[in-house]
Structure formats: C-alpha cells, structure tokens
Design a protein around this motif. Structure first.
Motif, PDB file in Angstrom:
ATOM      1  N   GLN A   2      27.443  93.653 -46.383  1.00  0.00           N
ATOM      2  CA  GLN A   2      28.327  92.885 -47.266  1.00  0.00           C
ATOM      3  C   GLN A   2      28.012  93.371 -48.680  1.00  0.00           C
ATOM      4  O   GLN A   2      27.054  92.941 -49.296  1.00  0.00           O
ATOM      5  CB  GLN A   2      28.078  91.387 -47.123  1.00  0.00           C
ATOM      6  N   ALA A   3      28.828  94.278 -49.149  1.00  0.00           N
ATOM      7  CA  ALA A   3      28.519  94.956 -50.410  1.00  0.00           C
ATOM      8  C   ALA A   3      28.656  94.047 -51.624  1.00  0.00           C
ATOM      9  O   ALA A   3      28.011  94.258 -52.652  1.00  0.00           O
ATOM     10  CB  ALA A   3      29.415  96.172 -50.571  1.00  0.00           C
ATOM     11  N   GLN A   4      29.470  93.010 -51.497  1.00  0.00           N
ATOM     12  CA  GLN A   4      29.687  92.099 -52.629  1.00  0.00           C
ATOM     13  C   GLN A   4      28.583  91.040 -52.631  1.00  0.00           C
ATOM     14  O   GLN A   4      28.512  90.206 -51.743  1.00  0.00           O
ATOM     15  CB  GLN A   4      31.055  91.412 -52.514  1.00  0.00           C
ATOM     16  N   THR A   5      27.746  91.089 -53.629  1.00  0.00           N
ATOM     17  CA  THR A   5      26.666  90.112 -53.716  1.00  0.00           C
ATOM     18  C   THR A   5      27.190  88.767 -54.195  1.00  0.00           C
ATOM     19  O   THR A   5      26.826  87.721 -53.655  1.00  0.00           O
ATOM     20  CB  THR A   5      25.583  90.615 -54.684  1.00  0.00           C
ATOM     21  N   GLU A   6      28.038  88.821 -55.202  1.00  0.00           N
ATOM     22  CA  GLU A   6      28.549  87.585 -55.786  1.00  0.00           C
ATOM     23  C   GLU A   6      29.971  87.809 -56.296  1.00  0.00           C
ATOM     24  O   GLU A   6      30.283  88.851 -56.866  1.00  0.00           O
ATOM     25  CB  GLU A   6      27.647  87.125 -56.932  1.00  0.00           C
ATOM     26  N   ILE A   7      30.814  86.826 -56.038  1.00  0.00           N
ATOM     27  CA  ILE A   7      32.209  86.863 -56.521  1.00  0.00           C
ATOM     28  C   ILE A   7      32.496  85.547 -57.222  1.00  0.00           C
ATOM     29  O   ILE A   7      32.153  84.481 -56.701  1.00  0.00           O
ATOM     30  CB  ILE A   7      33.204  87.055 -55.363  1.00  0.00           C
ATOM     31  N   GLN A  12      39.576  76.960 -53.487  1.00  0.00           N
ATOM     32  CA  GLN A  12      39.277  75.643 -54.036  1.00  0.00           C
ATOM     33  C   GLN A  12      37.790  75.581 -54.375  1.00  0.00           C
ATOM     34  O   GLN A  12      36.982  76.344 -53.829  1.00  0.00           O
ATOM     35  CB  GLN A  12      39.626  74.556 -53.015  1.00  0.00           C
ATOM     36  N   VAL A  13      37.442  74.649 -55.231  1.00  0.00           N
ATOM     37  CA  VAL A  13      36.042  74.501 -55.638  1.00  0.00           C
ATOM     38  C   VAL A  13      35.141  74.285 -54.421  1.00  0.00           C
ATOM     39  O   VAL A  13      34.019  74.788 -54.353  1.00  0.00           O
ATOM     40  CB  VAL A  13      35.883  73.359 -56.661  1.00  0.00           C
ATOM     41  N   VAL A  14      35.643  73.574 -53.420  1.00  0.00           N
ATOM     42  CA  VAL A  14      34.842  73.302 -52.218  1.00  0.00           C
ATOM     43  C   VAL A  14      34.565  74.544 -51.403  1.00  0.00           C
ATOM     44  O   VAL A  14      33.751  74.522 -50.483  1.00  0.00           O
ATOM     45  CB  VAL A  14      35.513  72.235 -51.315  1.00  0.00           C
ATOM     46  N   ASP A  15      35.249  75.636 -51.727  1.00  0.00           N
ATOM     47  CA  ASP A  15      34.974  76.897 -51.031  1.00  0.00           C
ATOM     48  C   ASP A  15      33.718  77.574 -51.571  1.00  0.00           C
ATOM     49  O   ASP A  15      33.247  78.556 -50.996  1.00  0.00           O
ATOM     50  CB  ASP A  15      36.157  77.857 -51.179  1.00  0.00           C
ATOM     51  N   SER A  16      33.169  77.081 -52.649  1.00  0.00           N
ATOM     52  CA  SER A  16      31.965  77.679 -53.232  1.00  0.00           C
ATOM     53  C   SER A  16      30.819  77.573 -52.242  1.00  0.00           C
ATOM     54  O   SER A  16      30.441  76.485 -51.795  1.00  0.00           O
ATOM     55  CB  SER A  16      31.592  76.961 -54.537  1.00  0.00           C
ATOM     56  N   ALA A  17      30.262  78.714 -51.878  1.00  0.00           N
ATOM     57  CA  ALA A  17      29.216  78.771 -50.854  1.00  0.00           C
ATOM     58  C   ALA A  17      28.777  80.230 -50.730  1.00  0.00           C
ATOM     59  O   ALA A  17      29.340  81.123 -51.353  1.00  0.00           O
ATOM     60  CB  ALA A  17      29.753  78.281 -49.510  1.00  0.00           C
ATOM     61  N   VAL A  18      27.773  80.421 -49.892  1.00  0.00           N
ATOM     62  CA  VAL A  18      27.417  81.782 -49.484  1.00  0.00           C
ATOM     63  C   VAL A  18      28.054  82.028 -48.126  1.00  0.00           C
ATOM     64  O   VAL A  18      27.961  81.183 -47.228  1.00  0.00           O
ATOM     65  CB  VAL A  18      25.891  81.975 -49.388  1.00  0.00           C
ATOM     66  N   TYR A  19      28.719  83.151 -47.975  1.00  0.00           N
ATOM     67  CA  TYR A  19      29.392  83.487 -46.735  1.00  0.00           C
ATOM     68  C   TYR A  19      28.686  84.674 -46.081  1.00  0.00           C
ATOM     69  O   TYR A  19      28.443  85.700 -46.709  1.00  0.00           O
ATOM     70  CB  TYR A  19      30.862  83.828 -46.999  1.00  0.00           C
ATOM     71  N   PHE A  20      28.362  84.480 -44.810  1.00  0.00           N
ATOM     72  CA  PHE A  20      27.659  85.514 -44.054  1.00  0.00           C
ATOM     73  C   PHE A  20      28.565  86.063 -42.958  1.00  0.00           C
ATOM     74  O   PHE A  20      29.207  85.311 -42.216  1.00  0.00           O
ATOM     75  CB  PHE A  20      26.403  84.945 -43.392  1.00  0.00           C
ATOM     76  N   GLY A  40      25.062  88.497 -47.110  1.00  0.00           N
ATOM     77  CA  GLY A  40      25.782  87.357 -47.662  1.00  0.00           C
ATOM     78  C   GLY A  40      26.492  87.665 -48.969  1.00  0.00           C
ATOM     79  O   GLY A  40      26.071  88.534 -49.740  1.00  0.00           O
ATOM     80  N   THR A  41      27.575  86.950 -49.198  1.00  0.00           N
ATOM     81  CA  THR A  41      28.314  87.018 -50.459  1.00  0.00           C
ATOM     82  C   THR A  41      28.404  85.610 -51.024  1.00  0.00           C
ATOM     83  O   THR A  41      28.891  84.699 -50.353  1.00  0.00           O
ATOM     84  CB  THR A  41      29.736  87.571 -50.259  1.00  0.00           C
ATOM     85  N   ARG A  42      27.915  85.452 -52.237  1.00  0.00           N
ATOM     86  CA  ARG A  42      27.990  84.136 -52.888  1.00  0.00           C
ATOM     87  C   ARG A  42      29.322  84.029 -53.606  1.00  0.00           C
ATOM     88  O   ARG A  42      29.630  84.832 -54.500  1.00  0.00           O
ATOM     89  CB  ARG A  42      26.843  83.953 -53.878  1.00  0.00           C
ATOM     90  N   LEU A  43      30.118  83.074 -53.204  1.00  0.00           N
ATOM     91  CA  LEU A  43      31.423  82.835 -53.821  1.00  0.00           C
ATOM     92  C   LEU A  43      31.341  81.598 -54.712  1.00  0.00           C
ATOM     93  O   LEU A  43      30.925  80.534 -54.268  1.00  0.00           O
ATOM     94  CB  LEU A  43      32.499  82.622 -52.744  1.00  0.00           C
ATOM     95  N   GLN A  44      31.734  81.777 -55.955  1.00  0.00           N
ATOM     96  CA  GLN A  44      31.821  80.643 -56.873  1.00  0.00           C
ATOM     97  C   GLN A  44      33.266  80.473 -57.287  1.00  0.00           C
ATOM     98  O   GLN A  44      33.895  81.415 -57.794  1.00  0.00           O
ATOM     99  CB  GLN A  44      30.932  80.871 -58.095  1.00  0.00           C
TER     100      GLN A  44
END
Lengths: 119, 115
Positions: free
Chosen positions: B6-11, B83-91, B108-112
């Motif tokens: 998962q190349a995207q660390t954080e989005i 949505q804001v509730v989608d904020s999480a780390v996705y594996f 994992g990719t951390r989505l904010q």
C-alpha cells in the motif's frame, strides 16, 4: 459470522512480568490466529493455533516468548512472557467466519484487541 | 513470496470528495483471497470485503467500490462522497489457499476526511 470476545482490552504491565490474553469465540473454529500490531504499524501474524496440536509460529516468534494454549474449539490464550517495553503493542486474535452451513466464508473476524503497554 | 503493498501512507481529503486507496499484491498461488479492513481510531478491525482470485467482477456496496485487476495485481478501493466517519486506517490483505489461510497485511493507508 463468528463473534470474538477478547480480554483484557488493555493493560499496563511491569517489565519482566507476563500477561495472558484470552479469546472466546461463539462458535467452533478449526484455526485461531494471533496477530501483533506495533504502534503505528501493520499487523503481523504471531502464530496459528489448532485445537489438539502445538501452535505454528511465524519467523521471529518463539513459543517460549509467546506460549499459546488451545484447549477446545472455541477458546485460546496467548501469553506474552518476560515482557519488555518493545512488547508494547496491540494483540489481536482472529478466526475465519463462515455461514451456518460452513459453505461460504465471510472472511476473517478479529477480536477487539488488547492494548498492552509495558513500563 | 507473498506481499501486499500500500504505497499511500496517508491521504487527506475534504468531505464529499472521492478517494481511491491503492493495493498491489504479489503471490505465486493461483488461488488466493484479497481483503480490505478498516481500523478506526478505536482500534478494532472492521471487515469490508473478501474477494477470491477467480472473481474479477468489480463490486459496489453503497459508497464503497472495489476494482480487482489480476493483470496488474491490484485491488483498489474507492470511497465515493467521503465522510468524516470514513477517517481510519485501511488495510489491504492477502491470504493464499495453500498457506494455512493466514493473512498477509499491507502497511495500511491512513485516511483523514476533513469537514
């Protein structure tokens, strides 16, 4: 699908001591999996536990450090022995969830995790 | 050897934007399974989808959709109208049928999602 009760949910332990984590599943399962998630990291498999046989450990994990028991098809424990601060992690158990006819898999269900801090 | 990248660390996105999380996998097995999990700040792992290697149909579930392409060994995940509730780390994770079904996780990719 399977429901897993994992406890404790969190603990703070002194270095050199041991902590036993329990996972209870609401249905019988062949294999149970134990994972570790170090702070800010991904999940790494520690071992696979089959009922009636020794657990199978992944590279880098040994039975003396992480002894596992699997006394029946619904329960397992993982012990973190002789703890050091490097053992501070979230520990999770997991099982594969099936429909009532055991024909379709829903994927892997995880316990809520045990957040361990070693001081 | 099996591997999930998962190349995207954080989005970071603003609410209502669409966002795609990338997942690339490596395996020698012809039978394998791919998964996506969500880990909100509370820490539990929430199962989102399981896809077997013989089913390349794209899947849509509400605002979530998945694009599986064996030709590029990718299994990407798109959230529409975030949505804001989608904020999480996705594996993203992989299991091989011939490897005791253990899961190999990506980093994992951390989505904010900001309001």
């Amino acid at each position: 699908s399977a429901v897993i009760s994992q406890k404790p949910s969190r603990d703070i332990c002194q270095r050199g001591t041991s902590l036993t984590i329990q996972c209870q599943v609401d249905s019988q399962v062949t294999m149970m999996f134990w994972y570790r998630q170090q702070p800010g990291q991904s999940l790494t498999l520690i071992a696979t536990a089959n009922q009636g046989s020794e657990a199978t450990y992944e590279s880098g994990f040994v039975i003396d450090k992480f002894p596992i028991s699997r006394p029946n098809l619904t329960f397992s424990t993982l012990t973190v022995s002789n703890m050091s601060p490097e053992d501070s992690s979230i520990y999770l158990c997991s099982v594969e969830a099936w429909d009532r006819f055991a024909t379709n898999s829903y994927g892997y269900t995880f316990g809520s995790g045990t957040r361990l801090t070693v001081v | 050897a099996q591997k999930v990248t998962q190349a995207q660390t954080e989005i970071s996105v603003v609410e209502k934007e669409d966002v795609t999380l990338d997942c690339v996998y490596e395996t020698r097995d012809t039978t394998y399974y791919l998964f996506w999990y969500k880990q909100p700040p509370s820490g539990e792992l929430v199962f989102l989808i399981r896809r077997n290697s013989f089913d390349e149909q794209n899947e849509i579930s509400g605002r979530y959709s998945w694009n599986f392409q064996k030709s590029t060994s990718s299994f990407n995940f798109t959230i529409t109208a975030s949505q804001v509730v989608d904020s999480a780390v996705y594996f993203c994770a992989l299991s091989e049928a011939g490897n005791t079904d253990k899961l190999i996780f990506g980093t994992g990719t951390r989505l904010q999602v900001f309001p």
